[in-house]
Design a protein around this motif. Structure first.
Motif, PDB file in Angstrom:
ATOM      1  N   LEU A 129      -5.843  -0.544  -5.294  1.00 34.31           N
ATOM      2  CA  LEU A 129      -5.507  -0.712  -4.032  1.00 34.31           C
ATOM      3  C   LEU A 129      -5.599   0.651  -3.352  1.00 34.31           C
ATOM      4  O   LEU A 129      -6.079   1.015  -2.222  1.00 34.31           O
ATOM      5  N   LEU A 130      -5.118   1.762  -3.833  1.00 33.10           N
ATOM      6  CA  LEU A 130      -5.014   3.114  -3.298  1.00 33.10           C
ATOM      7  C   LEU A 130      -6.316   3.646  -2.973  1.00 33.10           C
ATOM      8  O   LEU A 130      -6.901   4.079  -2.177  1.00 33.10           O
ATOM      9  N   ARG A 153       0.570   4.263  -2.577  1.00 31.82           N
ATOM     10  CA  ARG A 153       0.431   5.765  -2.119  1.00 31.82           C
ATOM     11  C   ARG A 153       1.386   6.371  -2.886  1.00 31.82           C
ATOM     12  O   ARG A 153       1.595   7.620  -3.388  1.00 31.82           O
ATOM     13  N   GLU A 185      -8.356   2.792  -0.310  1.00 32.80           N
ATOM     14  CA  GLU A 185      -8.122   3.648   1.038  1.00 32.80           C
ATOM     15  C   GLU A 185      -8.842   4.908   0.772  1.00 32.80           C
ATOM     16  O   GLU A 185      -9.410   5.368   1.864  1.00 32.80           O
ATOM     17  N   ARG A 218       0.749  -1.188  -0.022  1.00 31.73           N
ATOM     18  CA  ARG A 218      -0.076  -0.106   0.007  1.00 31.73           C
ATOM     19  C   ARG A 218       0.760   1.397   0.112  1.00 31.73           C
ATOM     20  O   ARG A 218       0.615   2.279  -0.650  1.00 31.73           O
TER      21      ARG A 218
END
Ligand code: TRP
Ligand code: ZN
Length: 908
Positions: A722-723, A681, A726, A677
């Motif tokens: 994936l980002l 990011r 969040e 992660r």
């Protein structure tokens, strides 16, 4: 003796030992087989010409047989005296004629009941055989061992409408009609072969055909047989076969020796493919490929497996194994050949390195783990209970590394000379690993291999991975640099003491700013000529090498190209790793510098105890400096996309587990996820740029270059999704869904779906449904559908439940090995965080499936049984749950010897 010891003696599994090898008491010169093919009851008439082996002690003739109904035995046309003992057909009082005698045996078998997929079986209405290693004895009574080689003539008779195509090894010599709508075909294979290379196929099949002319002017007919709807998926297999034939001619001077070469695909198969002489039988997974249904990985697997089986025609078939302990003689050598073939096909240095990195990754995660676990065995094993359990990564991949080290020690030209000598000496024979090593050494008498041959052959006899410790010392006054190496192999089952291995280490030196240095090795004879790289050969437990004229402390690049299958320990600082990551001229070690750095960071975070990674709001596993180095890699326009993709891939959870003595799979998962992660990011702008840069609009081609671009773009999409999980961003999941819908090929489509599923995005559900709808008639694509879900992150601990639900799906079928692997194995072997549950439910599921499969297909069950090999390394509470599951399997009273061997060794 107490009752207990009596019982123990009675159930003692029978162990086969290499030292017990004896030549066969009889030879079988010719075999004439006639099959009346019926699914429920196939009749087999087997007429052999048999003679006593004058070199062997006088013994009765003991023929292997399994799951056969015996109807008749005739010796020279007369009823013979025989008995059945432990499944063996034992004949004594045989004619004492030097010319031999005729032996005729009539049996029947039940192909439609054969769920083992060994011997003669039916798959989707078509008859197939699988005889390696010991399947021929399930077809007829025979000396079913590889050192008995015979010339086969085979007649197949079957209903013409149901089985229009009748195939066996060699050349078609006759065919015609029979009464009652039946027909026949007669095949003759002019080459002597062991029974494990026998094959037949009968069914409704169609073929892609190609006539080719070899360099020596010989003409050949190539055929790829599949079920009628699959013909359009055979182009790539055919091209791969043509390329394999051309490659073996140029690289090794080895020509196709048959008029006809056939490949047949079946969807029910225990392994990848089988090299039966002139009639290779393949798992559909390694034949069928078109852009709509197969990924880039599938395309490259097809190429390498087609190559592998084709290359066996010389390394395996023309020269075969004396006994099954020599399995790596053909498998290690043939894997080496298929690896080289794939590298040569890939083209550029960078693409070659990518292939090498992929091969090494497999070796280091799976084979190193095998070498460190309860099933550790030498490349040439000393004993086994069930030979099927020894078709392992050690025999195949480590065996290939042993051949590769020989290649490194004698050079390409020397290796080719060695292989030529091997064929000069042994063509047509059944030989040993010693014979191979001897031929390579004898053809290169001045080489280090010849000088160190007895020590080198410890690679065949010792299990376990050598650990090499390197220490560098710079002497400013003398301007020398000394590398000191120690090596050590840990004990493995049955081998407490180990001796030093011969380890070729390719080494280079770099300045602190990354400039390559010229190496001037000091030896007893003086200083050797300067070179940019040296191959240092270790053969002792402690050895030092000194380089002259080194003005300042250099950075060593050791084990370049992964020149030996060892674990290298060196204490390079972050600065040195960064220099190598940026400047090493060996792409393998450039990648490896990044991996070592990442490994150090991840292991430190794993060891950091109370989960700084999960607790902190912005977890930092990776320091800025490391991320910066990867940022440079992503931004470097000189680098190939495939290489960038590998550089940006963190060491796998399995690889990290391999580095630890006590394994907490949940902890490893958390830390790696946190690091992942962080990369998502911190590199978001780069991921976006990469995605934009690699949008290919051209026609689909599966070559290494364009596959690499798709892989890197997929990694970018994966990271951005994936980002988004969040940040709540909807743009990238939206793009992924769009790509999933519009993709012009399976690679892009599956990658987009994977990004959604792994990000746990709500769009994953409708996408999965749509995917199933689109491909419900494509078995190999449905396998991907099951596999993706079984290996998806374990959100909220629901992974096991999802897998259990999928077991109930109408498309799931435990009897089909591909389907079982795509769901069950994907969960147990590729989803550690979902499988290793604190409540042990994953292990209970594993035990249930091992037991269920054991009753259907012992070979597949035994493979699944190995998923808990490393249970002793597990932390609590995992460990005691795992042990309980293993003990439950062990307590079953109907265990196959395949599964029993694995479970017993795990519990020792
Ligand atoms: N010889 C085959 C190969 O490596 C392996 C193989 C195919 C096999 N089917 C098998 C081994 C069944 C054991 C059992 O090319
Ligand atoms: Zn093979």
């Amino acid at each position: 003796m107490t009752d207990n010891t009596l019982i123990a003696a009675a159930v003692e599994p029978s162990v086969v030992r290499r030292q017990d090898y004896l030549p066969p008491a009889f030879w079988i010169d010719t075999v004439d087989l006639c099959f009346d093919l019926e699914p429920a009851k196939t009749r087999v008439l087997n007429k052999m010409r048999v003679r006593r082996n004058p070199a062997a002690p006088e013994q009765p003739l003991r023929l292997h047989g399994e799951a056969l109904n015996l109807a008749r035995v005739l010796v020279n046309g007369q009823g013979a005296s025989f008995k059945l003992e432990d499944g063996l057909l034992v004949l004594s009082n045989l004619p004492d004629d030097e010319a031999g005698f005729d032996l005729e045996i009539f049996t029947t078998c039940q192909p439609d009941k054969n769920t083992l997929l060994s011997g003669l079986f039916v798959s989707q209405g078509t008859f197939f055989t699988q005889c390696e290693a010991e399947g021929f004895r399930r077809i007829t009574y025979f000396l079913d061992r590889p050192d008995v080689m015979s010339v086969y003539t085979v007649t197949l008779r079957a209903d013409k409408a149901a089985y229009p195509v009748l195939l066996s090894n060699g050349n078609l010599v006759e065919q015609g009609e029979l009464e009652g709508g039946r027909h026949y075909a007669k095949w003759h294979d002019p080459f002597r072969k062991p029974s494990y290379l026998f094959a037949l196929v009968a069914g409704q099949l169609v073929a892609r055909e190609q006539h080719i002319k070899a360099r020596n002017g010989c003409e050949h007919l190539l055929q790829v047989y599949v079920r009628p709807g699959d013909l359009e998926k055979t182009e790539h297999a055919m091209q791969s076969l043509i390329a394999s034939i051309a490659w073996d001619e140029t690289r090794f001077g080895l020509h196709l020796d048959l008029e006809r070469f056939m490949i047949v695909a079946t969807s029910d198969f225990n392994m990848g493919a089988m090299e039966n002489k002139g009639l290779n039988i393949f798992n559909t997974k390694y034949v069928l490929a078109n852009q709509a249904t197969a990924t880039d990985t599938d395309f490259s697997n097809v190429e390498s497996v087609v190559g592998h089986e084709y290359f066996h025609n010389w390394t395996g078939n023309r020269i075969t194994c004396r006994d099954w302990f020599q399995l790596s003689l053909k498998e290690g050598l043939t894997v080496f050949r298929d690896q080289e073939f794939s590298m040569d096909m890939a083209g550029s240095d960078s693409a070659r390195a990518v292939k090498r990195i992929e091969d090494v990754r497999l070796l280091r995660t799976v084979q190193f783990a095998e070498d460190a676990g309860p099933m550790a065995h030498p490349v040439r094993p000393d004993s086994y209970q069930e030979i099927n359990n020894f078709y392992t990564v050690t025999i195949y991949e480590k065996g290939a590394e042993v051949v590769r080290m020989m290649h490194t020690l004698v050079g390409e030209a020397g290796f080719r000379k060695g292989v030529s000598l091997y064929f000069e000496r042994h063509d047509g024979q059944a030989v040993t690993c010693d014979d191979f090593a001897q031929a390579i050494a004898d053809a290169n008498p001045e080489s280090e291999l010849a000088r160190l041959l007895p020590q080198f052959k410890r690679w065949y006899s010792q299990a376990g991975t050598p650990h090499v410790y390197a220490v560098g010392q710079h002497d400013a006054a003398a301007q020398t640099y000394t590398l000191t190496f120690t090596q050590k192999i840990k004990p493995t089952p049955g081998q407490p003491d180990k001796q030093p291995a011969v380890i070729p280490l390719r080494v280079a030196l770099f300045s602190a700013s990354g400039q390559p240095l010229q190496l001037q090795l000091q030896s007893a004879e003086g200083i050797e000529p300067a070179a940019s790289e040296h191959t240092l050969v270790l053969h002792d437990s402690l050895q030092a090498f000194t380089f002259a004229n080194v003005p300042e402390a250099p950075i060593p690049s050791i084990l370049r190209g992964f020149s030996a299958p060892v674990v290298l320990h060196q204490n390079l600082g972050d600065e040195a790793l960064e220099v190598l990551l940026e400047h090493d001229s060996d792409p393998f070690n450039r990648w490896e510098a990044g991996q070592q750095w990442a490994q150090r960071l991840l292991l430190a975070a794993i060891g950091a105890g109370d989960a700084s990674a999960e607790a902190a709001p912005t977890p930092t596993v990776l320091p800025e400096r490391f991320i910066d180095a990867l940022r440079q890699v992503l931004r470097d326009p000189q680098l190939d996309a495939a290489f960038q993709d590998l550089m940006l891939t963190l060491p796998s959870e399995a690889y990290l587990a391999e580095q630890l003595d006590v394994v907490d799979p949940q902890r490893i998962h958390q830390v790696r996820q946190a690091a992942q992660r962080q990369l998502a990011r911190a590199l978001a702008p780069e991921w976006q740029a990469v995605w934009e840069a690699h949008q290919d609009t051209g026609a689909y081609r599966p070559d290494a270059q364009s596959a690499g671009r798709r892989a890197l773009a997929a990694k970018a999409l994966f990271m951005l999704c994936l980002l988004a999980a969040e940040t709540g961003d909807a743009v990238w999941p939206g793009k992924a869904y769009q790509r999933f819908k519009d993709a012009g090929n399976m690679t892009d489509r599956l990658n987009a779906l994977t990004a959604l599923v792994h990000a746990g995005h709500p769009l994953a559900e409708p996408a999965l449904t749509r995917f199933h709808q689109l491909f419900k008639n494509e078995a190999l694509v449905l396998d991907k559908w099951f596999q993706l879900q079984a290996s998806a992150p374990d959100a909220g601990g629901r992974g096991l439940h999802k897998v259990q639900q999928l077991m109930q799906h109408a498309d799931f079928n435990l009897k089909n090995p591909n389907r079982a692997r795509s769901l069950i194995f994907a969960f147990t072997n590729a989803n550690p965080a979902a499988f290793h549950r604190e409540d042990g439910a994953g292990y209970q599921f594993w035990a249930d499936q091992v037991i269920a499969l054991n009753a259907i297909n012992a070979q597949v069950a035994a493979r699944l049984a190995r998923a808990l090999d490393a249970w002793r390394k597990l932390d609590e509470p995992f460990r005691h749950h795992a042990e309980a599951a293993l003990r439950r399997v062990a307590a079953q009273d109907k265990l196959s010897k395949d599964v029993r061997e694995i479970i017993e060794k795990a519990l020792v």
